[in-house]
Design a protein around this motif. Structure first.
Motif, PDB file in Angstrom:
ATOM      1  N   THR A   2      -1.976  -5.818 -10.375  1.00  0.00           N
ATOM      2  CA  THR A   2      -0.587  -5.464 -10.152  1.00  0.00           C
ATOM      3  C   THR A   2      -0.186  -5.771  -8.717  1.00  0.00           C
ATOM      4  O   THR A   2      -1.030  -5.993  -7.848  1.00  0.00           O
ATOM      5  CB  THR A   2      -0.343  -3.968 -10.437  1.00  0.00           C
ATOM      6  OG1 THR A   2      -1.096  -3.201  -9.504  1.00  0.00           O
ATOM      7  CG2 THR A   2      -0.725  -3.612 -11.859  1.00  0.00           C
ATOM      8  N   ARG A   3       1.095  -5.762  -8.502  1.00  0.00           N
ATOM      9  CA  ARG A   3       1.624  -6.120  -7.186  1.00  0.00           C
ATOM     10  C   ARG A   3       1.204  -5.115  -6.115  1.00  0.00           C
ATOM     11  O   ARG A   3       0.894  -5.498  -4.985  1.00  0.00           O
ATOM     12  CB  ARG A   3       3.139  -6.221  -7.272  1.00  0.00           C
ATOM     13  CG  ARG A   3       3.762  -6.758  -6.057  1.00  0.00           C
ATOM     14  CD  ARG A   3       5.252  -6.962  -6.264  1.00  0.00           C
ATOM     15  NE  ARG A   3       5.675  -7.975  -5.342  1.00  0.00           N
ATOM     16  CZ  ARG A   3       6.348  -9.041  -5.665  1.00  0.00           C
ATOM     17  NH1 ARG A   3       6.710  -9.240  -6.895  1.00  0.00           N
ATOM     18  NH2 ARG A   3       6.677  -9.927  -4.767  1.00  0.00           N
ATOM     19  N   ASN A   4       1.178  -3.816  -6.431  1.00  0.00           N
ATOM     20  CA  ASN A   4       0.797  -2.802  -5.448  1.00  0.00           C
ATOM     21  C   ASN A   4      -0.673  -2.893  -5.074  1.00  0.00           C
ATOM     22  O   ASN A   4      -1.033  -2.696  -3.922  1.00  0.00           O
ATOM     23  CB  ASN A   4       1.113  -1.401  -5.977  1.00  0.00           C
ATOM     24  CG  ASN A   4       2.597  -1.148  -6.039  1.00  0.00           C
ATOM     25  OD1 ASN A   4       3.375  -1.787  -5.336  1.00  0.00           O
ATOM     26  ND2 ASN A   4       2.989  -0.231  -6.892  1.00  0.00           N
ATOM     27  N   VAL A   5      -1.521  -3.178  -6.043  1.00  0.00           N
ATOM     28  CA  VAL A   5      -2.944  -3.315  -5.762  1.00  0.00           C
ATOM     29  C   VAL A   5      -3.189  -4.556  -4.913  1.00  0.00           C
ATOM     30  O   VAL A   5      -3.994  -4.531  -3.976  1.00  0.00           O
ATOM     31  CB  VAL A   5      -3.755  -3.370  -7.076  1.00  0.00           C
ATOM     32  CG1 VAL A   5      -5.209  -3.680  -6.807  1.00  0.00           C
ATOM     33  CG2 VAL A   5      -3.609  -2.073  -7.845  1.00  0.00           C
ATOM     34  N   PHE A   7      -1.050  -5.899  -2.802  1.00  0.00           N
ATOM     35  CA  PHE A   7      -0.542  -5.602  -1.468  1.00  0.00           C
ATOM     36  C   PHE A   7      -1.525  -4.718  -0.705  1.00  0.00           C
ATOM     37  O   PHE A   7      -1.795  -4.954   0.482  1.00  0.00           O
ATOM     38  CB  PHE A   7       0.835  -4.927  -1.555  1.00  0.00           C
ATOM     39  CG  PHE A   7       1.424  -4.600  -0.223  1.00  0.00           C
ATOM     40  CD1 PHE A   7       1.877  -5.608   0.606  1.00  0.00           C
ATOM     41  CD2 PHE A   7       1.523  -3.286   0.199  1.00  0.00           C
ATOM     42  CE1 PHE A   7       2.425  -5.316   1.835  1.00  0.00           C
ATOM     43  CE2 PHE A   7       2.066  -2.980   1.426  1.00  0.00           C
ATOM     44  CZ  PHE A   7       2.520  -4.004   2.255  1.00  0.00           C
ATOM     45  N   ALA A   8      -2.087  -3.719  -1.368  1.00  0.00           N
ATOM     46  CA  ALA A   8      -3.055  -2.841  -0.714  1.00  0.00           C
ATOM     47  C   ALA A   8      -4.323  -3.608  -0.329  1.00  0.00           C
ATOM     48  O   ALA A   8      -4.892  -3.382   0.740  1.00  0.00           O
ATOM     49  CB  ALA A   8      -3.402  -1.666  -1.620  1.00  0.00           C
ATOM     50  N   ALA A   9      -4.752  -4.525  -1.179  1.00  0.00           N
ATOM     51  CA  ALA A   9      -5.926  -5.336  -0.856  1.00  0.00           C
ATOM     52  C   ALA A   9      -5.648  -6.254   0.329  1.00  0.00           C
ATOM     53  O   ALA A   9      -6.509  -6.433   1.201  1.00  0.00           O
ATOM     54  CB  ALA A   9      -6.345  -6.158  -2.072  1.00  0.00           C
ATOM     55  N   MET A  10      -4.462  -6.805   0.386  1.00  0.00           N
ATOM     56  CA  MET A  10      -4.100  -7.667   1.516  1.00  0.00           C
ATOM     57  C   MET A  10      -4.045  -6.862   2.814  1.00  0.00           C
ATOM     58  O   MET A  10      -4.491  -7.335   3.862  1.00  0.00           O
ATOM     59  CB  MET A  10      -2.761  -8.365   1.266  1.00  0.00           C
ATOM     60  CG  MET A  10      -2.818  -9.420   0.184  1.00  0.00           C
ATOM     61  SD  MET A  10      -4.065 -10.686   0.478  1.00  0.00           S
ATOM     62  CE  MET A  10      -3.435 -11.429   1.956  1.00  0.00           C
ATOM     63  N   VAL A  11      -3.517  -5.651   2.769  1.00  0.00           N
ATOM     64  CA  VAL A  11      -3.485  -4.800   3.957  1.00  0.00           C
ATOM     65  C   VAL A  11      -4.901  -4.436   4.375  1.00  0.00           C
ATOM     66  O   VAL A  11      -5.235  -4.454   5.564  1.00  0.00           O
ATOM     67  CB  VAL A  11      -2.634  -3.528   3.703  1.00  0.00           C
ATOM     68  CG1 VAL A  11      -2.793  -2.520   4.815  1.00  0.00           C
ATOM     69  CG2 VAL A  11      -1.176  -3.896   3.525  1.00  0.00           C
ATOM     70  N   PHE A  12      -5.765  -4.144   3.410  1.00  0.00           N
ATOM     71  CA  PHE A  12      -7.157  -3.807   3.698  1.00  0.00           C
ATOM     72  C   PHE A  12      -7.843  -4.946   4.451  1.00  0.00           C
ATOM     73  O   PHE A  12      -8.425  -4.749   5.519  1.00  0.00           O
ATOM     74  CB  PHE A  12      -7.889  -3.514   2.386  1.00  0.00           C
ATOM     75  CG  PHE A  12      -9.331  -3.131   2.558  1.00  0.00           C
ATOM     76  CD1 PHE A  12      -9.669  -1.810   2.746  1.00  0.00           C
ATOM     77  CD2 PHE A  12     -10.326  -4.084   2.515  1.00  0.00           C
ATOM     78  CE1 PHE A  12     -10.996  -1.440   2.895  1.00  0.00           C
ATOM     79  CE2 PHE A  12     -11.646  -3.735   2.670  1.00  0.00           C
ATOM     80  CZ  PHE A  12     -11.989  -2.405   2.863  1.00  0.00           C
ATOM     81  N   PHE A  13      -7.760  -6.150   3.921  1.00  0.00           N
ATOM     82  CA  PHE A  13      -8.436  -7.282   4.549  1.00  0.00           C
ATOM     83  C   PHE A  13      -7.773  -7.694   5.855  1.00  0.00           C
ATOM     84  O   PHE A  13      -8.447  -8.146   6.784  1.00  0.00           O
ATOM     85  CB  PHE A  13      -8.521  -8.461   3.574  1.00  0.00           C
ATOM     86  CG  PHE A  13      -9.475  -8.200   2.453  1.00  0.00           C
ATOM     87  CD1 PHE A  13     -10.815  -7.960   2.693  1.00  0.00           C
ATOM     88  CD2 PHE A  13      -9.034  -8.164   1.141  1.00  0.00           C
ATOM     89  CE1 PHE A  13     -11.710  -7.704   1.660  1.00  0.00           C
ATOM     90  CE2 PHE A  13      -9.910  -7.909   0.106  1.00  0.00           C
ATOM     91  CZ  PHE A  13     -11.245  -7.682   0.363  1.00  0.00           C
ATOM     92  N   THR A  14      -6.474  -7.517   5.965  1.00  0.00           N
ATOM     93  CA  THR A  14      -5.788  -7.817   7.224  1.00  0.00           C
ATOM     94  C   THR A  14      -6.220  -6.843   8.315  1.00  0.00           C
ATOM     95  O   THR A  14      -6.443  -7.251   9.460  1.00  0.00           O
ATOM     96  CB  THR A  14      -4.265  -7.755   7.028  1.00  0.00           C
ATOM     97  OG1 THR A  14      -3.892  -8.686   6.010  1.00  0.00           O
ATOM     98  CG2 THR A  14      -3.531  -8.074   8.308  1.00  0.00           C
ATOM     99  N   LEU A  15      -6.340  -5.565   7.980  1.00  0.00           N
ATOM    100  CA  LEU A  15      -6.798  -4.590   8.970  1.00  0.00           C
ATOM    101  C   LEU A  15      -8.226  -4.879   9.420  1.00  0.00           C
ATOM    102  O   LEU A  15      -8.538  -4.769  10.606  1.00  0.00           O
ATOM    103  CB  LEU A  15      -6.707  -3.177   8.392  1.00  0.00           C
ATOM    104  CG  LEU A  15      -5.331  -2.563   8.328  1.00  0.00           C
ATOM    105  CD1 LEU A  15      -5.391  -1.216   7.620  1.00  0.00           C
ATOM    106  CD2 LEU A  15      -4.754  -2.393   9.709  1.00  0.00           C
TER     107      LEU A  15
END
Length: 64
Positions: A2-5, A7-15
């Protein structure tokens, strides 16, 4: 995925990536990129089971 998952994965790897760069690049005194990453991860994810791996992955990966 899903789109939220996604987005959360992208934020995780970006951090994690920003934390790695922050530890390897010289930074100003009294500023710790790891603490900034930990604060933002704790605010964004709200669950300790998700934000704790961000904080633990940065020093482990940068020490390799």
């Amino acid at each position: 995925m899903t789109r939220n998952v996604f987005f959360a994965a992208m934020v995780f790897f970006t951090l994690v990536a920003l934390g790695l760069v922050g530890r390897l690049v010289p930074h100003p005194p009294n500023f710790s990129p790891l603490i900034a990453t930990a604060l933002f991860a704790g605010f964004f994810f709200r669950r300790c089971s998700v934000s704790l791996p961000v904080v633990l992955a940065v020093p482990v990966l940068s020490d390799l």
